[in-house]
Design an enzyme around this catalytic site. Structure first.
Site, PDB file in Angstrom:
ATOM      1  N   HIS A  37       0.852  -1.190   0.000  1.00 46.10           N
ATOM      2  CA  HIS A  37       0.000   0.000   0.000  1.00 46.10           C
ATOM      3  C   HIS A  37       0.889   1.242   0.000  1.00 46.10           C
ATOM      4  O   HIS A  37       1.557   1.562   0.994  1.00 46.10           O
ATOM      5  CB  HIS A  37      -0.896  -0.034   1.244  1.00 46.10           C
ATOM      6  CG  HIS A  37      -1.984   0.995   1.229  1.00 46.10           C
ATOM      7  ND1 HIS A  37      -2.950   1.025   2.214  1.00 46.10           N
ATOM      8  CD2 HIS A  37      -2.270   2.004   0.382  1.00 46.10           C
ATOM      9  CE1 HIS A  37      -3.782   2.031   1.957  1.00 46.10           C
ATOM     10  NE2 HIS A  37      -3.381   2.632   0.857  1.00 46.10           N
ATOM     11  N   LYS A 270       9.233 -34.796  -5.719  1.00 40.84           N
ATOM     12  CA  LYS A 270       9.461 -35.994  -6.535  1.00 40.84           C
ATOM     13  C   LYS A 270       8.575 -37.116  -6.005  1.00 40.84           C
ATOM     14  O   LYS A 270       8.687 -37.511  -4.842  1.00 40.84           O
ATOM     15  CB  LYS A 270      10.931 -36.415  -6.486  1.00 40.84           C
ATOM     16  CG  LYS A 270      11.280 -37.541  -7.445  1.00 40.84           C
ATOM     17  CD  LYS A 270      12.765 -37.859  -7.389  1.00 40.84           C
ATOM     18  CE  LYS A 270      13.148 -38.867  -8.470  1.00 40.84           C
ATOM     19  NZ  LYS A 270      12.431 -40.140  -8.333  1.00 40.84           N
ATOM     20  N   GLU A 412      11.185 -38.499  -1.078  1.00 38.72           N
ATOM     21  CA  GLU A 412      12.200 -39.051  -1.977  1.00 38.72           C
ATOM     22  C   GLU A 412      13.115 -37.977  -2.529  1.00 38.72           C
ATOM     23  O   GLU A 412      14.288 -38.218  -2.772  1.00 38.72           O
ATOM     24  CB  GLU A 412      11.527 -39.802  -3.125  1.00 38.72           C
ATOM     25  CG  GLU A 412      12.523 -40.575  -3.963  1.00 38.72           C
ATOM     26  CD  GLU A 412      11.881 -41.274  -5.152  1.00 38.72           C
ATOM     27  OE1 GLU A 412      12.631 -41.826  -5.967  1.00 38.72           O
ATOM     28  OE2 GLU A 412      10.653 -41.236  -5.255  1.00 38.72           O
ATOM     29  N   PHE A 639       5.300 -58.064  26.084  1.00 37.40           N
ATOM     30  CA  PHE A 639       6.305 -57.326  26.847  1.00 37.40           C
ATOM     31  C   PHE A 639       7.228 -58.317  27.549  1.00 37.40           C
ATOM     32  O   PHE A 639       6.782 -59.351  28.046  1.00 37.40           O
ATOM     33  CB  PHE A 639       5.635 -56.435  27.893  1.00 37.40           C
ATOM     34  CG  PHE A 639       5.488 -55.001  27.438  1.00 37.40           C
ATOM     35  CD1 PHE A 639       6.563 -54.133  27.464  1.00 37.40           C
ATOM     36  CD2 PHE A 639       4.271 -54.536  26.981  1.00 37.40           C
ATOM     37  CE1 PHE A 639       6.437 -52.815  27.066  1.00 37.40           C
ATOM     38  CE2 PHE A 639       4.116 -53.220  26.563  1.00 37.40           C
ATOM     39  CZ  PHE A 639       5.204 -52.358  26.608  1.00 37.40           C
ATOM     40  N   ASP A 704      -1.777 -37.995  24.553  1.00 32.93           N
ATOM     41  CA  ASP A 704      -2.447 -39.113  23.883  1.00 32.93           C
ATOM     42  C   ASP A 704      -3.868 -38.696  23.493  1.00 32.93           C
ATOM     43  O   ASP A 704      -4.730 -38.537  24.366  1.00 32.93           O
ATOM     44  CB  ASP A 704      -2.482 -40.325  24.817  1.00 32.93           C
ATOM     45  CG  ASP A 704      -3.052 -41.557  24.155  1.00 32.93           C
ATOM     46  OD1 ASP A 704      -3.283 -41.533  22.939  1.00 32.93           O
ATOM     47  OD2 ASP A 704      -3.282 -42.563  24.865  1.00 32.93           O
ATOM     48  N   HIS A 743       5.347 -36.871  22.753  1.00 27.17           N
ATOM     49  CA  HIS A 743       5.966 -36.891  24.072  1.00 27.17           C
ATOM     50  C   HIS A 743       6.709 -35.588  24.301  1.00 27.17           C
ATOM     51  O   HIS A 743       7.467 -35.148  23.424  1.00 27.17           O
ATOM     52  CB  HIS A 743       6.962 -38.037  24.202  1.00 27.17           C
ATOM     53  CG  HIS A 743       6.351 -39.379  24.424  1.00 27.17           C
ATOM     54  ND1 HIS A 743       7.067 -40.554  24.375  1.00 27.17           N
ATOM     55  CD2 HIS A 743       5.073 -39.737  24.711  1.00 27.17           C
ATOM     56  CE1 HIS A 743       6.267 -41.573  24.610  1.00 27.17           C
ATOM     57  NE2 HIS A 743       5.047 -41.106  24.816  1.00 27.17           N
ATOM     58  N   ASP A 792      -0.897 -37.799  29.954  1.00 21.68           N
ATOM     59  CA  ASP A 792      -0.501 -38.981  30.720  1.00 21.68           C
ATOM     60  C   ASP A 792       0.806 -38.703  31.462  1.00 21.68           C
ATOM     61  O   ASP A 792       1.865 -38.560  30.849  1.00 21.68           O
ATOM     62  CB  ASP A 792      -0.355 -40.159  29.759  1.00 21.68           C
ATOM     63  CG  ASP A 792      -0.049 -41.469  30.478  1.00 21.68           C
ATOM     64  OD1 ASP A 792       0.060 -41.456  31.722  1.00 21.68           O
ATOM     65  OD2 ASP A 792       0.079 -42.496  29.790  1.00 21.68           O
ATOM     66  N   ARG A 809       8.247 -49.094  16.405  1.00 14.47           N
ATOM     67  CA  ARG A 809       7.023 -49.541  17.061  1.00 14.47           C
ATOM     68  C   ARG A 809       6.490 -50.767  16.322  1.00 14.47           C
ATOM     69  O   ARG A 809       6.630 -50.890  15.103  1.00 14.47           O
ATOM     70  CB  ARG A 809       5.939 -48.439  17.051  1.00 14.47           C
ATOM     71  CG  ARG A 809       6.351 -47.115  17.667  1.00 14.47           C
ATOM     72  CD  ARG A 809       6.772 -47.212  19.120  1.00 14.47           C
ATOM     73  NE  ARG A 809       5.780 -47.774  19.997  1.00 14.47           N
ATOM     74  CZ  ARG A 809       4.858 -47.070  20.674  1.00 14.47           C
ATOM     75  NH1 ARG A 809       4.811 -45.741  20.503  1.00 14.47           N
ATOM     76  NH2 ARG A 809       4.017 -47.651  21.494  1.00 14.47           N
TER      77      ARG A 809
END
Length: 873
Positions: A37, A270, A412, A639, A704, A743, A792, A809
């Site tokens: 402006h 890409k 990529e 576990f 979470d 986290h 949490d 994971r």
């Protein structure tokens, strides 16, 4: 917030000014505009759409792309949304009299609730403009005595769109209108002409076409093609008439090591898919590969989208892709969607990203400059949007910044294209490709059978051509799904050979156990470089390339990089040799751990070996809880924190308080690879070291999200945790979880017991839930978590654990918990964005550690009191 435009109305006489009237409008959009402006003083008006009006600031010196450079932004009256399209002359004597240019425009998105941001005086916005992009901060200053208006600071965040002080000033570099291509003097010279349309893309009946030089300059700064257009671009309509060709040899990009910069270049992402020409001839569609094969039957969704285009004849150039859960194109996902080699199934999920237009309604567009072809393409694609048809948008900022951004996101690479160049079939210097990782096609010369499946492939023997000679390039032993492994074995058996096809004799180790095949199949391979003896290092299979002939496969070297050394014949000094990684023998190395990605035990071991310097500091010398999936992520997982039969010597047993059995710990890479050998897919360390197990040296807030929670709300939660910690002079760091959340991690000196740590984190979580009960909960009850983020704090008790930074994971997609810098939080990076396949690209292209200084931070909770954790008002 208000929709009242009384202040705007009171300052203007609409019988004298061509500015739009004060209608509030009903839009619920997210547009932004910056208008240069030239009034009593030259300035830039920055406006963002919110609650049906344009919130506005006058930025005296204009925005700066230099991070931390503060530009004063004085808040002005709200403007109507229609003002976004105003470019022209405000008559002298009227409020704001002078020349107005639409300098930039686009959309914006908030990082957190903008209404609360205005209340607090800190609004973070992500701009998607034609000149400005990325994260920006608006920070309100405290009013001085007798000041009646609010002053803010407009500050660019340090992200991939930022520039250094030594780089060109964007205000000087891009000084033309994004609508008309004119400068301020050129708009002023037009007198009473006013550009004013729903998008600012066309002129009124009094306006003539902008000068060619101005239009070219405008295109050189364009980021995106117009979102909506109603007729073909004038330049395309004026192209020479010609019959629709059956096929055009595609333009191919030359590999280079460095991106190109400057106004002559534009840049695109890409894609990781199959190159296709889409040919439309009076309703009939053909989809042709880069070698001219007809694959129309394999992509019915794309065929229907092309058939629906409002054109009699057209020839588009683009790529068929399938996007993974993180929204990134994946060749492996495309291969699976197609059902394997030979097109046994059609693709149900493929999209077509169009990036060029070669012919339209009897006109040959190939001689036109790229920008004009893309303008016509945008008009065609946007005129009738289709779910399966997308426009490959380009960016005209410097290529280096875009390449860094793409690589940090694990993509990529990018394609750099000359903006003014015609379409040139074959490989040339007007299209260049910059890769984030080394990836190429190789000829399959044979295979080793799987030790897991009697009918599958364990690894492929690879090569490339040097003239007429096939040169050995080593093996690839990961990246096969179980189905692909069987299909490859079947296909190679059909073309089996009795002898090696390589020009030179291989060593006994290289020949041992190989079943040879005629060199006819071409595989796409991602790898991490070459060994001294000329073999691929850490190679991963991505799929077969049915659109390329084996004889065309050569070793591709960046044009602007030195020639690679010839194989020396000396033994390779590498981390991985056959089924041994870091000195640890892997039994059944081809066992598939993530079936959809085909990531094998050897692939996981090589992944950890490649990122050892990043992951080891977060897992060594700590008690570990482990998620073991011996048969893969889709089979039984459990576990385990105590020893099992056959425990490796590199995994130690250590005593811990509160447990009558010793837990496990590792000291180095060999221990980490031994965990892989045992089928460990997740590593969850204590927030304490084995030497001081009763004192926390880090605490974790796990954000979470419940059902129906937007990603922006998770980001907002992490930023709020950080803000509360900062108020107590505690530094914090952030990482993705490899799942749905984030986290926030706080390093500490190990001087605070677990009870105090847990009480401290609980107070913060509960205060967030109390302050914003509609946003947060601090209890685990799922029935109250819908629409809220669970903060949490329970990861902070003795024996409690959280997934380690850089741990994989056991979830679909092989995601990895990944540290970020705070500036990287945004819509592009979700909790599961990074994975085994793309994390190494990110790490190789980072300019520094996102958690730089994490292990040097010396801070304690001892001086903090719970009442200090309440959010500042």
């Amino acid at each position: 917030m208000t929709k009242d435009l009384d202040a705007y109305r009171a300052k203007r006489d609409f019988t004298k000014t061509p500015e739009p009237g004060p209608e509030t409008g009903t839009s619920a959009g997210n547009s932004f505009v910056i208008q240069k402006h030239d009034a009593s003083r030259l300035h830039y008006d920055f406006r963002i759409e919110l609650d049906g009006v344009m919130k506005s600031w006058a930025v005296a010196k204009g925005p700066s792309l230099v991070p931390g450079e503060k530009r004063l932004a004085v808040q002005t009256e709200d403007h109507p949304i229609a003002y976004n399209a105003f470019e022209g002359i405000i008559p002298k004597g009227q409020y704001g009299g002078g020349t107005v240019m639409i300098w930039d425009r686009g959309t914006w998105e908030p990082v957190h609730d903008p209404h609360k941001g205005f209340e607090k005086g800190h609004v973070d916005v992500i701009l998607h403009g034609e000149k400005l992009n990325g994260l920006w901060h608006l920070v309100r200053l405290k009013r001085r005595p007798r000041e009646k208006t609010d002053s803010w600071l407009l500050i660019k965040s340090d992200d991939e769109f930022a520039r250094t002080a030594e780089e060109p000033d964007v205000l000087v570099e891009a000084d033309r209108s994004v609508v008309s291509g004119r400068t301020i003097p050129e708009i002023a010279e037009a007198g009473d002409r006013v550009w004013n349309s729903n998008r600012g893309d066309s002129v009124n009946s009094a306006e003539q076409a902008a000068p060619a030089a101005a239009k070219k300059a405008a295109k050189s700064t364009a980021v995106k093609a117009p979102a909506k257009a109603k007729k073909a671009a004038p330049k395309a309509a004026a192209a020479a008439r010609a019959a629709l060709p059956d096929f055009v040899q595609p333009a191919l990009a030359t590999l280079v090591a460095h991106a190109r910069n400057g106004a002559d270049w534009v840049h695109e992402i890409k894609f990781d898919g199959y190159r296709l020409q889409a040919r439309l001839d009076h309703g009939e569609v053909k989809l042709l590969t880069r070698s001219g094969l007809d694959w129309t039957h394999r992509f019915p969704g794309i065929r229907e989208a092309i058939a629906a285009l409002p054109a009699e004849t057209a020839l588009l150039d683009g790529e068929a892709v399938v996007e993974n859960a993180a929204g990134v194109s994946s060749f492996s996902a495309l291969q699976q969607d197609l059902g394997g080699r030979g097109g046994k199934l059609v693709s149900g999920n493929a999209l077509y990203y169009a990036f060029d237009l070669l012919h339209l309604d009897g006109r040959d567009l190939t001689p036109l400059p790229l920008t004009e072809r893309k303008e016509a393409l945008a008009t065609l694609v946007s005129s009738k949007p289709q779910n399966r048809l997308k426009l490959s948008e380009h960016i005209a900022s410097d290529g280096d910044s875009m390449a860094r951004h793409a690589c940090r996101l694990g993509l990529e690479g990018i394609i750099c294209k000359r903006a003014d160049a015609p379409y040139r079939p074959g490989r040339s210097d007007v299209w260049l490709k910059v890769k984030c990782t080394e990836r190429a096609e190789f000829v399959v010369a044979g295979y080793l059978p799987s030790t897991v499946s009697s009918k599958g492939v364990g690894s492929l023997v690879l090569g490339y051509y040097d003239g007429e000679n096939l040169i050995h390039a080593g093996r690839v032993g990961t990246g096969f799904t179980e189905t692909v492994s069987r299909d490859l074995a079947k296909a190679l058996e059909a073309i089996k050979a009795t002898a090696s096809p390589f020009a030179a004799k291989l060593s006994a180790d290289e020949r041992h156990g190989v079943k040879w095949a005629r060199p006819e199949l071409v595989a796409e391979i991602e790898y991490r470089g070459w060994t001294h003896d000329g073999s691929l290092r850490h190679a991963s299979f991505k799929g077969l390339r049915e659109d390329k002939a084996a004889k065309d496969v050569v070793r591709e070297v960046p044009k602007d990089a030195p020639e690679p050394p010839k194989p020396s014949g000396r033994p390779a000094s590498i981390i991985s040799t056959g089924a041994t990684v870091a000195g640890v023998h892997l039994s059944h190395p081809e066992r598939v751990l993530w079936p959809e990605q085909g990531i094998t035990k050897q692939g996981l071991a090589e992944f950890y070996a490649e990122i050892a310097d990043w992951v080891l500091p977060h897992v060594v010398h700590r008690p570990l809880s482990l998620v073991r999936c011996p048969s893969g992520s889709e089979k039984t997982c459990f576990f385990q924190k105590h020893a099992w039969a056959g425990l490796s010597d590199t995994i130690r047993q250590i005593p811990v308080p509160g447990d009558d059995q010793p837990m496990l710990a590792i000291d180095d890479l060999a221990g980490l690879i031994a965990l892989v050998q045992a089928g460990v897919l997740e590593i969850h360390p204590w927030g304490a070291t084995e030497s001081v197990p009763d004192k926390a040296d880090r605490l974790i807030f796990d954000l979470d999200p419940g059902d129906e929670v937007e990603w922006s709300a998770v980001i907002h939660g992490a930023l709020e945790v950080r803000e509360r910690l900062t108020a107590m002079k505690l530094e914090s760091f952030v990482k993705t979880t490899g799942g749905k959340g984030l986290h926030v991690v706080v390093p500490l000196v190990a001087d605070t017991g677990w009870d105090d740590v847990k009480a401290f984190t609980k107070t913060i979580a509960e205060s967030m839930a109390a302050d914003s009960p509609d946003r947060y909960v601090s209890t685990m009850a799922k029935k109250i978590r819908t629409g809220r983020v669970f903060v949490d704090y329970l990861r902070n008790g003795q024996g409690a654990t959280a997934v380690a930074a850089y741990s994989t994971r056991s979830r679909p997609g092989a995601p990895v918990a990944t540290p970020l810098s705070w500036d990287e939080l945004g819509p592009e990076v979700r909790g599961n964005h990074f994975n085994v396949e793309n994390l190494d690209r990110r790490l190789q292209n980072l300019s520094g550690d996102p958690w730089a200084g994490f292990f040097e931070v010396r801070q304690s909770l001892r001086s903090e009191k719970p009442e200090k954790t309440r959010k500042r008002r």
